[in-house]
Write a protein that holds these residues in place. Structure first.
Motif, PDB file in Angstrom:
ATOM      1  N   VAL A 112       0.866  -1.355  -0.054  1.00 49.11           N
ATOM      2  CA  VAL A 112       0.254   0.078  -0.179  1.00 49.11           C
ATOM      3  C   VAL A 112       0.841   1.162   0.128  1.00 49.11           C
ATOM      4  N   ILE A 113       1.921   1.128   0.856  1.00 47.04           N
ATOM      5  CA  ILE A 113       2.654   2.458   0.987  1.00 47.04           C
ATOM      6  C   ILE A 113       3.412   2.688  -0.381  1.00 47.04           C
ATOM      7  N   ALA A 114       4.026   1.624  -0.852  1.00 42.00           N
ATOM      8  CA  ALA A 114       4.731   1.931  -2.186  1.00 42.00           C
ATOM      9  C   ALA A 114       3.932   2.406  -3.390  1.00 42.00           C
ATOM     10  N   ALA A 115       2.632   1.611  -3.281  1.00 43.17           N
ATOM     11  CA  ALA A 115       1.866   2.096  -4.383  1.00 43.17           C
ATOM     12  C   ALA A 115       1.155   3.599  -4.273  1.00 43.17           C
ATOM     13  N   ILE A 116       0.995   3.988  -3.369  1.00 41.67           N
ATOM     14  CA  ILE A 116       0.477   5.378  -2.952  1.00 41.67           C
ATOM     15  C   ILE A 116       1.707   6.352  -3.253  1.00 41.67           C
ATOM     16  N   LEU A 117       3.069   5.999  -2.751  1.00 35.22           N
ATOM     17  CA  LEU A 117       4.093   6.993  -2.925  1.00 35.22           C
ATOM     18  C   LEU A 117       4.580   7.051  -4.590  1.00 35.22           C
ATOM     19  N   ILE A 118       4.360   5.827  -5.221  1.00 31.61           N
ATOM     20  CA  ILE A 118       4.719   5.707  -6.624  1.00 31.61           C
ATOM     21  C   ILE A 118       4.174   6.817  -7.445  1.00 31.61           C
ATOM     22  N   TYR A 119       2.579   6.760  -6.971  1.00 28.64           N
ATOM     23  CA  TYR A 119       1.709   7.682  -7.697  1.00 28.64           C
ATOM     24  C   TYR A 119       2.285   9.253  -7.636  1.00 28.64           C
ATOM     25  N   PHE A 120       2.279   9.552  -6.351  1.00 29.61           N
ATOM     26  CA  PHE A 120       2.771  10.834  -5.997  1.00 29.61           C
ATOM     27  C   PHE A 120       4.100  11.278  -6.453  1.00 29.61           C
ATOM     28  N   TYR A 121       4.984  10.399  -6.470  1.00 31.70           N
ATOM     29  CA  TYR A 121       6.527  10.843  -6.495  1.00 31.70           C
ATOM     30  C   TYR A 121       7.135  10.155  -7.713  1.00 31.70           C
ATOM     31  N   PHE A 122       6.383  10.028  -8.869  1.00 29.46           N
ATOM     32  CA  PHE A 122       6.848   9.298 -10.012  1.00 29.46           C
ATOM     33  C   PHE A 122       8.026  10.188 -10.857  1.00 29.46           C
ATOM     34  N   ALA A 123       7.814  11.663 -10.553  1.00 29.46           N
ATOM     35  CA  ALA A 123       9.009  12.484 -11.152  1.00 29.46           C
ATOM     36  C   ALA A 123      10.365  12.516 -10.350  1.00 29.46           C
ATOM     37  N   ASN A 124      10.367  11.904  -9.096  1.00 27.22           N
ATOM     38  CA  ASN A 124      11.451  11.776  -8.378  1.00 27.22           C
ATOM     39  C   ASN A 124      12.149  10.540  -8.550  1.00 27.22           C
ATOM     40  N   ASN A 125      13.023  10.583  -9.719  1.00 28.13           N
ATOM     41  CA  ASN A 125      13.578   9.213 -10.180  1.00 28.13           C
ATOM     42  C   ASN A 125      14.413   8.663  -9.033  1.00 28.13           C
ATOM     43  N   ASN A 126      15.115   8.964  -8.127  1.00 29.32           N
ATOM     44  CA  ASN A 126      15.790   8.314  -7.355  1.00 29.32           C
ATOM     45  C   ASN A 126      14.982   7.523  -6.251  1.00 29.32           C
TER      46      ASN A 126
END
Length: 387
Positions: free
Chosen positions: A284-298
């Motif tokens: 859950v944590i990973a899926a949410i953060l990927i959606y909101f931080y897709f532009a942050n490559n690292n």
């Protein structure tokens, strides 16, 4: 176990693991991971890619249902060989530039995985001692997870749209057939390996362990089907190129490789329920953060790595549940896990692919988030039932 039998046993185990690893590189790593990238790169729409991937998963489902009958008729080795031959035909058909031919190739591709998977995995796991099944399953699933890295890695090196990637797949497929020449193909589903013990014959319904395994298979399948088929479309809509997408998929596969053995060990130590709950929460944590931080490559690379490990953990836990339940036979339990996993994998691309045509592609990770939540809640309820 005398020395001769011990040598034969380990040769059998090693050969079956090698077949699994090589087969998965071709059938899944290229067939299910790279092909959607290739289709997206040549301009196939998200809906059509969803249909293609859905056909793969549904064909796999049908093959899984009929695999035990095929095994009984022709044996394990021939069933594995049959599955690999179907994959060869699939690769050959993909050289014809017609969408309907692609769909036929998808059916061959999925069926090939289904027949090979059930024959190979059931053959292997009936040989595993129950007291260390988590570690055995974790080790095997780690080898399987290599395919998730090897496919995109080959794609990145050779080019996702190059015919060389298909030729490489054919060669690896042929290499996967070679170990079949040195292992015993005489065991069938009617043998003592597959007879239910007197104690187990009285167990005719699922236990809570297997129910948790089914929940894990649902989430693992939905996540696999959706991610591998539509991540390329999602990423292209965010401005990523084919090479960058391949790199992301390599990281996703690396996460699966790194985490499966620890997941199996953790299941042995703290139990299936708690391991599944922890996996769901991290998903859950990973899926949410990927959606909101897709532009942050690292940060994105780290999240993709985590999501890959967590998503693959659910199949590992489902297989672990099948290996540790008592009702029916190992073959029947593996078939149930495989059917549930594959059915949810088929639903994922169809469902998400059509959503892509009506909503922002970010809905993809929203779907992943909801399904991880669902699994976590189910596992939590099952955990309470055992309290």
């Amino acid at each position: 176990m005398n020395t001769t039998r011990e040598v034969g046993y380990w040769r059998q185990v090693a050969s079956l693991n090698l077949i699994s690893c090589l087969s998965q590189i071709v059938q899944f790593g290229i067939g299910f991971v790279v092909l959607p990238i290739w289709l997206a790169a040549i301009g196939v729409s998200a809906k059509e890619i969803g249909i293609f991937s859905g056909l793969q998963w549904f064909a796999m489902l049908v093959a899984i249902v009929f695999a035990p009958r095929v095994i009984n008729r022709i044996g394990f080795g021939c069933s594995v060989f049959f599955g690999l031959i179907l994959s060869v035909f699939s690769y050959l058909l993909l050289q014809l530039p017609f969408l309907i031919i692609y769909y036929i190739a998808a059916i061959f591709s999925g069926a090939g995985v289904g027949f090979r998977w059930i024959a190979n995995e059931t053959w292997l796991f009936q040989m595993v001692p129950k007291e260390s099944s988590g570690r055995y399953v974790g080790f095997h699933e780690t080898l399987i997870a290599i395919s998730g890295v090897a496919g995109p890695a080959l794609s990145s090196y050779l080019g996702a749209t190059s015919i060389v990637i298909f030729m490489s797949g054919l060669l690896i497929c042929l290499a996967a057939m070679l170990p079949l020449l040195i292992i015993n193909n005489t065991v069938s589903l009617e043998s003592d390996f597959y007879r239910v013990s007197q104690a187990d014959s009285e167990v005719n319904k699922w236990g809570v362990i297997f129910l948790v395994g089914m929940c894990s298979a649902i989430i693992g399948g939905f996540g696999d089907g959706t991610f591998y088929s539509l991540f390329s479309v999602f990423s292209i809509s965010k401005g990523l190129g084919v090479d960058a997408i391949s790199s992301m998929l390599i990281l996703f596969g690396l996460g699966a490789i790194v985490m499966q053995l620890p997941i199996g060990w953790l299941a042995d130590k703290i139990g299936l329920h708690l391991t599944a709950i922890l996996s769901g929460l991290f998903g859950v944590i990973a899926a949410i953060l990927i959606y909101f931080y897709f532009a942050n490559n690292n940060f994105l690379y780290l999240l993709i790595l985590l999501l890959g490990g967590v998503n693959s953990a659910f199949l590992t836990l489902a297989v672990y549940a099948a290996a540790n339940e008592k009702f029916g036979t190992m073959a029947e339990r593996m078939k149930l896990v495989s059917v549930v996993f594959t059915a949810s994998s088929a639903i994922g691309p169809f469902f998400s692919g059509f959503l892509f045509d009506f909503y922002d592609s970010g809905i993809f990770f929203g779907v992943c988030d909801y399904i991880y939540d669902f699994c976590t809640i189910c596992d939590d309820c099952c955990d309470e039932e055992t309290a």
